[in-house]
Design an enzyme around this catalytic site. Structure first.
Site, PDB file in Angstrom:
ATOM      1  N   LYS A  81      24.544  54.898  21.250  1.00 39.87           N
ATOM      2  CA  LYS A  81      25.794  53.359  20.030  1.00 39.87           C
ATOM      3  C   LYS A  81      25.916  53.419  18.298  1.00 39.87           C
ATOM      4  O   LYS A  81      26.844  53.084  17.702  1.00 39.87           O
ATOM      5  CB  LYS A  81      26.362  52.193  20.994  1.00 39.87           C
ATOM      6  CG  LYS A  81      26.313  52.502  22.198  1.00 39.87           C
ATOM      7  CD  LYS A  81      27.928  53.255  22.038  1.00 39.87           C
ATOM      8  CE  LYS A  81      28.104  53.066  24.293  1.00 39.87           C
ATOM      9  NZ  LYS A  81      29.277  54.784  24.032  1.00 39.87           N
ATOM     10  N   GLU A 103      34.561  46.278  22.082  1.00 44.78           N
ATOM     11  CA  GLU A 103      34.646  45.397  23.068  1.00 44.78           C
ATOM     12  C   GLU A 103      32.497  46.521  23.769  1.00 44.78           C
ATOM     13  O   GLU A 103      32.558  46.913  22.726  1.00 44.78           O
ATOM     14  CB  GLU A 103      35.539  46.184  24.390  1.00 44.78           C
ATOM     15  CG  GLU A 103      35.151  48.026  24.212  1.00 44.78           C
ATOM     16  CD  GLU A 103      35.095  49.201  22.715  1.00 44.78           C
ATOM     17  OE1 GLU A 103      35.409  48.345  21.936  1.00 44.78           O
ATOM     18  OE2 GLU A 103      34.460  50.626  23.031  1.00 44.78           O
ATOM     19  N   SER A 369      21.027  58.639  26.974  1.00 41.26           N
ATOM     20  CA  SER A 369      21.564  58.168  25.810  1.00 41.26           C
ATOM     21  C   SER A 369      20.750  56.620  25.750  1.00 41.26           C
ATOM     22  O   SER A 369      21.119  56.243  23.981  1.00 41.26           O
ATOM     23  CB  SER A 369      22.536  58.219  26.372  1.00 41.26           C
ATOM     24  OG  SER A 369      22.986  57.415  28.044  1.00 41.26           O
TER      25      SER A 369
HETATM   26  C1  LIG Z   1      31.391  51.029  24.284  1.00 47.00           C
HETATM   27  C2  LIG Z   1      31.524  50.632  26.282  1.00 47.00           C
HETATM   28  C3  LIG Z   1      29.747  51.518  26.223  1.00 47.00           C
HETATM   29  C4  LIG Z   1      28.687  51.154  26.682  1.00 47.00           C
HETATM   30  N1  LIG Z   1      27.889  51.159  26.947  1.00 47.00           N
HETATM   31  C5  LIG Z   1      27.939  53.147  27.288  1.00 47.00           C
HETATM   32  C6  LIG Z   1      26.584  54.252  27.685  1.00 47.00           C
HETATM   33  C7  LIG Z   1      27.191  55.430  27.788  1.00 47.00           C
HETATM   34  C8  LIG Z   1      28.089  55.679  28.149  1.00 47.00           C
HETATM   35  O1  LIG Z   1      28.663  55.387  27.326  1.00 47.00           O
HETATM   36  P1  LIG Z   1      29.951  57.119  26.802  1.00 47.00           P
HETATM   37  O2  LIG Z   1      28.357  57.736  26.217  1.00 47.00           O
HETATM   38  O3  LIG Z   1      30.378  56.527  25.265  1.00 47.00           O
HETATM   39  O4  LIG Z   1      29.940  58.359  27.804  1.00 47.00           O
HETATM   40  C9  LIG Z   1      26.099  55.925  28.233  1.00 47.00           C
HETATM   41  N2  LIG Z   1      24.796  55.498  27.884  1.00 47.00           N
HETATM   42  C10 LIG Z   1      24.618  54.114  27.310  1.00 47.00           C
HETATM   43  C11 LIG Z   1      22.770  53.885  27.107  1.00 47.00           C
HETATM   44  C12 LIG Z   1      25.392  53.545  27.357  1.00 47.00           C
HETATM   45  O5  LIG Z   1      24.935  52.006  27.251  1.00 47.00           O
HETATM   46  C13 LIG Z   1      28.625  49.347  25.763  1.00 47.00           C
HETATM   47  O6  LIG Z   1      29.398  48.503  25.474  1.00 47.00           O
HETATM   48  O7  LIG Z   1      26.553  49.433  25.340  1.00 47.00           O
END
Ligand SMILES: CC/C=C(/N=C/c1c(COP(=O)(O)O)cnc(C)c1O)C(=O)O
Length: 386
Positions: A81, A103, A369
């Site tokens: 992120k 969000e 991720s």
């Molecule tokens: C934007 C909302 C999604 C969130 N997280 C999604 C997330 C995801 C899935 O989100 P994407 O990569 O956008 O599909 C995958 N791996 C981790 C560690 C995540 O935290 C958040 O709020 O942290």
């Protein structure tokens, strides 16, 4: 802003000036020399990039093939992120915005947003479903320590979809001074394109690292979990034009595709509009959004980014669905085999290995991720780890 029939910007009139303004500015800014220089140096010296492409030799033996892990869990704040929030905070500052809203579901995007707001000295408000505030408590504490205001979304399923609704409502109410820092490749154009471009650093690195480490041109597979789809978009991005690289997305089947408690938007969704974008989403017969469920907050979303709707329809990528149980087992396996505790979201990508027919000399890149710190309570409860 279309991916085949998907994408676009299906938004209320009141959002059009904001979206037009963003559309007019984003490419100019992210292609400018000053942005590229600052983005690269923050990714390196602040976020800790490049992230390793790690050869998981014990896991590889288990699966009798070559498993490479792209370690987004090792970035600052613990997930991919941060790549997106660094890029968007520079864009927001360039556009003269002072108030940042976001969000969050897993809280990783919320923490990454609060982090760059602290870095830039900007006000930060994060909308988070009441359910997620409980199940990702460590991240709520981090957001507050970073100076962000966390506002509970209490409508609907009180998870990511509802937090997104609340953030959009806020944006409509405070259009001029506010920048909406979206967390995935979802929402109205240009957001899916902007976030994919910012996350493409993942495959920009993995493509080069793979070549350096193996002498091979391309891996056979690239695997990533899919919530909105940003870590997958970034993992796939620089391989999209090379069909010899098979692209696999892993989405959340929750308690099972026919359980009624699932977030498998690709498997169960139909074309429709969610959060301003034409894409796949789980919907009732009269087109209402079906409440999703997943053990993992970051995948607990009834829609998916329009890029993935297109990759699915065009056959360029394949999407597998993984249940809560399968993800939990995969998380334990990685922890016990490689000493890496993955986020529950990333564990879905790992579990996809069990549904793939990989051959002994195949090379598989799996994106981790995020790290599992935020999920320790769930792991303790669900894996009877006393
Ligand atoms: C934007 C909302 C999604 C969130 N997280 C999604 C997330 C995801 C899935 O989100 P994407 O990569 O956008 O599909 C995958 N791996 C981790 C560690 C995540 O935290 C958040 O709020 O942290």
């Amino acid at each position: 802003g279309f991916y085949g029939p998907f994408g676009g910007a299906f938004i209320p009139e009141m959002l059009i000036p904001n979206i037009e303004n963003l559309k007019k500015n984003y490419l100019k800014v992210i292609h400018s020399e000053t942005f590229k220089k600052e983005f690269k140096s923050l990714l390196q010296d602040y976020a800790g990039r490049p992230t390793p492409l790690y050869y998981a030799s014990r896991l590889s033996k288990k699966y009798n093939s070559h498993i490479w892990l792209k370690r987004e869990d090792l970035t600052h704040t613990g997930s991919h992120k941060i790549n997106n929030t660094i890029g968007q905070i520079l864009l927001a500052r360039e556009m003269g915005k002072k108030r940042i809203i976001a969000e969050t579901g897993a809280g990783q995007h919320g923490v990454a947003t609060a982090t760059v707001c602290a870095l830039a000295g900007l006000e930060c408000i994060v909308y988070m479903g009441e359910i997620d505030i409980k199940r990702q408590a460590p991240n709520v504490a981090r957001m507050k320590m970073l100076g962000a205001e966390v506002r509970a979304a209490t409508s609907g399923s009180r998870t990511l979809k509802d937090a997104t609704n609340e953030a959009i409502r806020d944006w409509i109410a405070h259009p001029t001074e506010t920048y909406y820092l979206i967390g995935s490749v979802v929402g109205p154009h240009p957001y899916p394109d902007l976030v994919a471009r910012l996350q493409s650093i993942i495959s920009e690195e993995s493509k080069q690292q793979f070549r350096e480490k193996t002498g091979n041109e391309f891996p056979d597979y690239v695997v990533a979990c899919v919530g909105g789809g940003s870590n997958a978009a970034g993992s796939f991005y620089h391989f999209l034009e090379h069909p010899q690289v098979k692209l696999i997305g892993a989405e959340a089947a929750g308690m099972g595709l026919s359980s009624g408690k699932t977030a498998a938007s690709m498997a169960l969704g139909e074309t429709g509009i969610i959060h301003g974008s034409m894409t796949y989403l789980m919907q009732t017969d009269d087109g209402q959004i079906t409440e999703p469920y997943s053990i993992s907050a970051g995948l607990d979303y009834p829609g998916v980014g329009p890029l993935h709707a297109w990759l699915n329809k065009s056959g360029r990528a394949k999407y597998l669905s993984v249940t809560d149980k399968e993800a939990l087992q995969a998380a334990l396996l990685l922890t016990r085999e490689e000493g890496i505790i993955p986020a529950l979201e990333s564990a879905h990508a790992l579990a996809a290995l069990n549904q793939m027919e990989i051959k002994p000399d195949d090379n598989v890149i799996i994106t981790i991720s995020g790290r599992g710190d935020k999920d320790m309570q769930t792991f303790m409860d669900q894996l009877n780890l006393v």
